[in-house]
Design an enzyme around this catalytic site. Structure first.
Site, short mmCIF file in Angstrom:
data_model
loop_
_atom_site.label_atom_id
_atom_site.label_comp_id
_atom_site.label_asym_id
_atom_site.label_seq_id
_atom_site.Cartn_x
_atom_site.Cartn_y
_atom_site.Cartn_z
N GLU A 4 44.99 37.27 48.30
CA GLU A 4 43.80 36.61 48.03
C GLU A 4 42.97 36.64 49.26
O GLU A 4 43.54 36.42 50.51
CB GLU A 4 44.13 35.07 47.69
CG GLU A 4 44.90 34.62 46.59
CD GLU A 4 44.91 33.06 46.53
OE1 GLU A 4 44.35 32.27 47.09
OE2 GLU A 4 45.96 32.69 45.61
N GLU A 15 36.14 27.90 38.66
CA GLU A 15 37.05 27.22 37.98
C GLU A 15 36.79 25.84 37.97
O GLU A 15 36.96 25.14 39.10
CB GLU A 15 38.51 27.66 38.33
CG GLU A 15 38.80 28.87 38.33
CD GLU A 15 40.26 29.41 38.68
OE1 GLU A 15 41.23 28.75 38.20
OE2 GLU A 15 40.14 30.00 39.70
N GLU A 41 36.09 24.85 46.25
CA GLU A 41 37.38 25.17 45.42
C GLU A 41 37.04 25.69 44.11
O GLU A 41 37.54 26.47 43.36
CB GLU A 41 38.45 24.02 45.39
CG GLU A 41 39.12 23.76 46.69
CD GLU A 41 39.92 25.02 46.93
OE1 GLU A 41 40.71 25.64 45.88
OE2 GLU A 41 40.29 25.62 48.09
#
Length: 528
Positions: free
Chosen positions: A315, A369, A378
């Protein structure tokens, strides 16, 4: 007698070429052999052929070999496909998106059946995951992992090209304290793969956060947290070495930057031109925080005598939006980070400490998301919005990099922009006009009010258009019509996306024009 038995004639063009270039060929041979040891014998054969008069025609083949090696030994780019959202496209649509973008490696956070089925026959290599919640069961009995592998791997493999299994994710920071189960779970998963005859094709690892390090600066002093070394780090590295797998690490220079904006330059964090940071212990010069963090992990492994374990970056990314206290979270910086990273991975070598090790990197993430908890950032790491439009435009393949005519590495990003040779201020914002041919994006009145309103809401919301000028009392509020406001918002979005292909469509609600739009006295921007 065959001519090849005689010494070369010094006056021929061929012999002159060989005489002048034999030293160069020898140097190339030595260099390639050091970079590509598995192909040392093949390289030597080509070198000998070139230095032979009879095999002079092998020269083109040698340079073909060089080209192939440069591709084979460059790094790879994959992407994380997270699904903590309620507005994402179907897995079938997602796989098609991956294909159109040239992405051939994807990492999942589960083993969702619809996703793995959609990946069948796609030739996209997949990493699946056994979640942290199942580590205890996986560690306690192999019968559990036998069943899990049968249901979640063998059911789809090999039509779905599952290449690795991530056992847990950032387990060391899991609040449920699943760390003691990690290595036993990894061993049981591997034993199940051996049992079913697929262990040679499917690797086992577990992504760890960079916070597993006790120290990361300077890179040469990298070390793991002492309380993790004996219980889990050493056993895990030993397992990875024995099974020929890699240490999976999640690395985010963004976190280090926002915590140390007074000492870490943004250019250093974004792979932009900078003076670099010299490691005082070994003299290595680092031009990016990303590489410095990778080498800190390599140093930490070497300190434990595991310097022969390879690494994959599972990631890394940069958010396009963030809270007020999240310095540097913007679309420009996200495009700079990911764009420059892709170029670095696909066209460069390894890190200063491990120059021969290709970088294998998974970007985070495919989509924004909307249901992820935590700060604004985030929910804004995606390269794409849920409607499959790009948050910013960067190439993701070698072919894409070669097609990019210019790269703005000195200031903003890898985003391709139309050059502005003679910029001048324009009323109404921080934008520029130029003598190049300009285009604008305007509303299609034939689309209907409902469609225009939905597109306007998207552009001013998730799309990130600058809609402040069309608010009541602002410069472009009049005329107060849906078409005028939508046109301004669509054009703002279009210009922010560098007038990229497909950024002026909005499902048929907009189209491109070459004449400056006329809506009252409002001036439409031609760039951001």
């Amino acid at each position: 007698m065959h001519d090849s038995f005689f010494p070369p004639k010094k006056n021929t063009a061929t012999s002159f070429f060989l005489y002048k270039n034999s030293t160069i060929i020898t140097k190339i041979h030595n260099l390639l052999s050091s970079f590509f040891p598995p192909l040392k014998n093949l390289i030597a054969l080509f070198s000998l052929q070139i230095q032979s008069m009879a095999s002079f025609a092998a020269l083109p083949s040698f340079f073909i070999l060089l080209s192939l090696l440069s591709v084979a030994y460059s790094g790879s780019i994959g992407i994380n496909y997270g699904r903590i959202a309620n507005n994402l496209p179907s897995p079938v649509e997602v796989i098609q998106l991956l294909k159109t973008q040239g992405i051939n490696r994807v990492k999942l956070y589960d083993t969702d059946s619809t996703v793995l089925t959609a990946l069948s026959g796609s030739n996209i290599s997949v990493t699946v995951a056994l979640p942290n919640e199942q580590l205890s069961d996986a560690a306690s009995k192999q019968s559990f992992t036998d069943s899990w592998v049968q249901s979640n791997v063998l059911r789809y493999y090999p039509k779905t090209v599952i290449e690795s299994i991530a056992v847990g994710n950032e387990v060391f920071v899991d609040p449920k304290n699943t760390t003691p189960f990690l290595v036993p779970a990894m061993k049981n998963v591997y034993a199940s793969l051996v049992k079913y005859g697929v262990a040679s094709s499917i690797k086992v690892s577990s992504p760890v956060a960079l916070s597993a390090l006790q120290n990361s600066y300077p890179s040469s002093a990298g070390s793991f947290k002492t309380d993790l070394i004996e219980p889990v780090i050493k056993p895990m590295l030993s397992f990875l070495k024995q099974t020929g797998s890699h240490l999976a690490v999640n690395i985010y220079p963004f976190f280090a930057y926002i915590a140390n904006t007074d000492t870490i330059s943004l250019d250093y964090a974004l792979f932009r031109d900078n003076k670099g940071v010299t490691d005082p212990n070994n003299g290595l010069v680092y031009k990016s925080l990303f590489e410095a963090q990778i080498d800190a992990v390599y140093a930490a492994m070497k300190a434990l005598n595991f310097d022969d374990v390879k690494m994959a970056i599972t990631e890394t990314g940069w958010p396009s939006k963030g809270d007020e206290n999240e310095a540097g979270a913007s679309a420009d910086n996200a495009a700079a980070y990911n764009g420059n990273l892709v170029r670095r991975v696909l066209t460069g070598s390894g890190t200063p400490l491990r120059p021969d090790e290709p970088l294998n990197v998974y970007l985070f993430a495919l989509f924004n998301e909307n249901q992820k908890p935590g700060p604004v950032s985030e929910r804004n790491y995606g390269l794409f919005y849920p409607n499959k439009q790009k948050v910013y435009d960067i190439p993701l393949t070698r072919e894409g990099l070669e097609a990019v005519p210019t790269v703005n590495n000195g200031s903003k990003s890898q985003v391709v922009t139309t050059p502005s040779p003679t910029p001048s201020p324009v009323e109404g914002g921080d934008v520029e006009a130029s003598k190049v041919v300009n285009t604008w994006c305007v509303a299609n009145e034939k689309a209907g009010a409902e469609k225009l309103q939905a597109a306007l809401d998207y552009a001013c919301g998730e799309g990130g258009a600058d809609c402040r000028p069309i608010q009541p009392g602002s410069t472009c509020h009049d005329p107060d019509t849906l078409e005028a406001h939508a046109s301004y918002a669509f054009n703002s979005y279009y210009q922010k996306k560098a007038r990229g292909t497909g950024t002026c469509d909005f499902k048929g609600a907009a189209y491109v024009v070459t004449q400056h739009p006329k809506y009252g006295s409002c001036k439409f921007p031609t760039g951001y």
